[in-house]
Design a protein around this motif. Sequence first.
Motif, PDB file in Angstrom:
ATOM      1  N   VAL A 247     -19.199  20.658  70.629  1.00  9.39           N
ATOM      2  CA  VAL A 247     -17.810  20.974  70.301  1.00  9.39           C
ATOM      3  C   VAL A 247     -17.180  21.685  71.492  1.00  9.39           C
ATOM      4  N   VAL A 248     -15.860  21.628  71.579  1.00  8.76           N
ATOM      5  CA  VAL A 248     -15.153  22.326  72.653  1.00  8.76           C
ATOM      6  C   VAL A 248     -14.157  23.297  72.042  1.00  8.76           C
ATOM      7  N   TRP A 249     -14.026  24.438  72.697  1.00  5.13           N
ATOM      8  CA  TRP A 249     -13.071  25.461  72.276  1.00  5.13           C
ATOM      9  C   TRP A 249     -11.970  25.549  73.318  1.00  5.13           C
ATOM     10  N   GLY A 250     -10.743  25.590  72.899  1.00  2.00           N
ATOM     11  CA  GLY A 250      -9.627  25.682  73.831  1.00  2.00           C
ATOM     12  C   GLY A 250      -9.066  27.088  73.899  1.00  2.00           C
TER      13      GLY A 250
ATOM     14  N   ASP B 253     -15.255  25.147  78.993  1.00  2.00           N
ATOM     15  CA  ASP B 253     -15.720  24.359  80.127  1.00  2.00           C
ATOM     16  C   ASP B 253     -15.073  22.982  80.051  1.00  2.00           C
ATOM     17  N   SER B 254     -14.570  22.487  81.178  1.00  2.00           N
ATOM     18  CA  SER B 254     -13.839  21.218  81.180  1.00  2.00           C
ATOM     19  C   SER B 254     -14.755  19.997  81.233  1.00  2.00           C
ATOM     20  N   GLU B 255     -16.056  20.217  81.263  1.00  2.00           N
ATOM     21  CA  GLU B 255     -17.011  19.119  81.434  1.00  2.00           C
ATOM     22  C   GLU B 255     -16.866  18.043  80.360  1.00  2.00           C
ATOM     23  N   TYR B 256     -16.526  18.440  79.142  1.00  2.00           N
ATOM     24  CA  TYR B 256     -16.476  17.488  78.028  1.00  2.00           C
ATOM     25  C   TYR B 256     -15.053  17.164  77.590  1.00  2.00           C
ATOM     26  N   GLY B 257     -14.069  17.538  78.405  1.00  2.00           N
ATOM     27  CA  GLY B 257     -12.690  17.234  78.073  1.00  2.00           C
ATOM     28  C   GLY B 257     -12.182  18.098  76.927  1.00  2.00           C
ATOM     29  N   ASP B 258     -11.047  17.682  76.352  1.00  2.00           N
ATOM     30  CA  ASP B 258     -10.487  18.449  75.245  1.00  2.00           C
ATOM     31  C   ASP B 258     -10.909  17.840  73.912  1.00  2.00           C
ATOM     32  N   SER B 259     -10.382  18.377  72.826  1.00  2.00           N
ATOM     33  CA  SER B 259     -10.800  17.937  71.493  1.00  2.00           C
ATOM     34  C   SER B 259     -10.333  16.528  71.159  1.00  2.00           C
ATOM     35  N   PHE B 260      -9.386  15.993  71.936  1.00  2.00           N
ATOM     36  CA  PHE B 260      -8.867  14.648  71.679  1.00  2.00           C
ATOM     37  C   PHE B 260      -9.551  13.580  72.532  1.00  2.00           C
ATOM     38  N   ASN B 261     -10.574  13.948  73.258  1.00  2.00           N
ATOM     39  CA  ASN B 261     -11.256  13.023  74.161  1.00  2.00           C
ATOM     40  C   ASN B 261     -11.863  11.853  73.377  1.00  2.00           C
ATOM     41  N   THR B 262     -11.359  10.643  73.610  1.00  8.92           N
ATOM     42  CA  THR B 262     -11.831   9.471  72.871  1.00  8.92           C
ATOM     43  C   THR B 262     -13.164   8.945  73.386  1.00  8.92           C
TER      44      THR B 262
ATOM     45  N   SER C 189     -16.709  18.944  64.292  1.00  5.87           N
ATOM     46  CA  SER C 189     -17.596  18.056  65.044  1.00  5.87           C
ATOM     47  C   SER C 189     -16.787  16.825  65.432  1.00  5.87           C
ATOM     48  N   ASP C 190     -17.477  15.741  65.803  1.00 11.24           N
ATOM     49  CA  ASP C 190     -16.785  14.483  66.043  1.00 11.24           C
ATOM     50  C   ASP C 190     -16.343  13.878  64.711  1.00 11.24           C
ATOM     51  N   ASN C 191     -15.414  12.950  64.769  1.00 12.42           N
ATOM     52  CA  ASN C 191     -14.810  12.400  63.558  1.00 12.42           C
ATOM     53  C   ASN C 191     -15.821  11.728  62.633  1.00 12.42           C
ATOM     54  N   SER C 192     -16.756  10.955  63.191  1.00 14.91           N
ATOM     55  CA  SER C 192     -17.717  10.248  62.343  1.00 14.91           C
ATOM     56  C   SER C 192     -18.665  11.208  61.641  1.00 14.91           C
ATOM     57  N   THR C 193     -19.093  12.250  62.355  1.00 18.23           N
ATOM     58  CA  THR C 193     -19.980  13.242  61.743  1.00 18.23           C
ATOM     59  C   THR C 193     -19.274  13.968  60.606  1.00 18.23           C
ATOM     60  N   ILE C 194     -18.017  14.357  60.825  1.00 21.58           N
ATOM     61  CA  ILE C 194     -17.276  15.058  59.774  1.00 21.58           C
ATOM     62  C   ILE C 194     -17.101  14.166  58.553  1.00 21.58           C
TER      63      ILE C 194
ATOM     64  N   SER D  56     -10.481  21.512  48.713  1.00 25.88           N
ATOM     65  CA  SER D  56     -11.358  21.269  49.860  1.00 25.88           C
ATOM     66  C   SER D  56     -11.142  19.861  50.397  1.00 25.88           C
ATOM     67  N   SER D  57     -11.524  19.648  51.640  1.00 25.98           N
ATOM     68  CA  SER D  57     -11.247  18.375  52.322  1.00 25.98           C
ATOM     69  C   SER D  57     -11.937  17.196  51.654  1.00 25.98           C
ATOM     70  N   LYS D  58     -11.205  16.080  51.622  1.00 23.31           N
ATOM     71  CA  LYS D  58     -11.762  14.813  51.152  1.00 23.31           C
ATOM     72  C   LYS D  58     -11.898  13.812  52.295  1.00 23.31           C
ATOM     73  N   SER D  59     -11.282  14.126  53.427  1.00 26.55           N
ATOM     74  CA  SER D  59     -11.357  13.261  54.604  1.00 26.55           C
ATOM     75  C   SER D  59     -11.177  14.127  55.846  1.00 26.55           C
ATOM     76  N   PRO D  60     -11.616  13.643  57.015  1.00 30.17           N
ATOM     77  CA  PRO D  60     -11.494  14.441  58.244  1.00 30.17           C
ATOM     78  C   PRO D  60     -10.037  14.643  58.648  1.00 30.17           C
ATOM     79  N   SER D  61      -9.772  15.782  59.294  1.00 30.46           N
ATOM     80  CA  SER D  61      -8.468  16.058  59.899  1.00 30.46           C
ATOM     81  C   SER D  61      -8.668  16.264  61.395  1.00 30.46           C
ATOM     82  N   PRO D  62      -7.755  15.775  62.229  1.00 26.32           N
ATOM     83  CA  PRO D  62      -7.898  15.990  63.679  1.00 26.32           C
ATOM     84  C   PRO D  62      -7.963  17.480  63.997  1.00 26.32           C
ATOM     85  N   TYR D  63      -8.780  17.821  64.986  1.00 30.15           N
ATOM     86  CA  TYR D  63      -8.889  19.214  65.417  1.00 30.15           C
ATOM     87  C   TYR D  63      -8.249  19.365  66.783  1.00 30.15           C
ATOM     88  N   ASN D  64      -7.274  20.253  66.870  1.00 26.14           N
ATOM     89  CA  ASN D  64      -6.601  20.559  68.129  1.00 26.14           C
ATOM     90  C   ASN D  64      -7.119  21.896  68.625  1.00 26.14           C
ATOM     91  N   SER D  65      -7.943  21.871  69.655  1.00 23.81           N
ATOM     92  CA  SER D  65      -8.584  23.097  70.130  1.00 23.81           C
ATOM     93  C   SER D  65      -7.597  24.081  70.743  1.00 23.81           C
TER      94      SER D  65
END
Length: 206
Positions: free
Chosen positions: A31-34, A43-52, A77-82, A101-110
């Motif tokens: 996971v990445v924290w912004g 760390d920029s190694e893995y890009g931001d939370s929207f990295n496809t 986590s990533d969309n598929s894992t969530i 509580s959530s029934k489906s994933p929501s995008p995470y904006n770090s």
Amino acid sequence: MYGTRAYGSGYPGYFGYGVAGRGFPFWFWPVVWGGSSDQYLHDSEYGDSFNTSRLGGPMAQANFISNSTGSTFHVLSDNSTIGSLIDSINTNCSSNLSSSSSKSPSPYNSSAPGGPQPEQAIQYYRSSSIVLTLDGYNNSATFNNNPNTTDSPLPSGVDTTLLNCLNYTVGEAAPLIDSASSRYISPSCLGFTTLVWLLWVLAHYV
């Protein structure tokens, strides 16, 4: 598989803070924290939370709210894992969950204010590619460079029954691909069955 409250935990054979240069022992990206001023958290190694390019799709989140105390937990986590974990958690922990509580994933904006923060992390999993956070928790050890610093206690009134169910379910049900020891591995190195499973997950949750 199970880490601690420290970012960079859950890596086989690694100790200490941070995820830089550690590769993908379970294929999934950390996971990445912004917005954090601490280099090991930002760390920029893995890009931001929207990295496809992230395996499983861009980062996503789900919230799980206690039906008795209102304690609000988030899983990132990533969309598929969530998507996969939401199904497992709603099955295993339903007696303790609020209907909101959530029934489906929501995008995470770090970078968005008000979202889950690194100091709210109460457990990392799978080489820090999944994290469980708790609203209202503030772990002062997160921003201390001394790895021997004691974690702050959880706030009073937390629904520990739901917490234990979430922790167990995430740790046991998270999608897992073992033995990826190098940072970049060709899909041809995967067994056919594993590759079919991975494609199925991506097709259903990405």
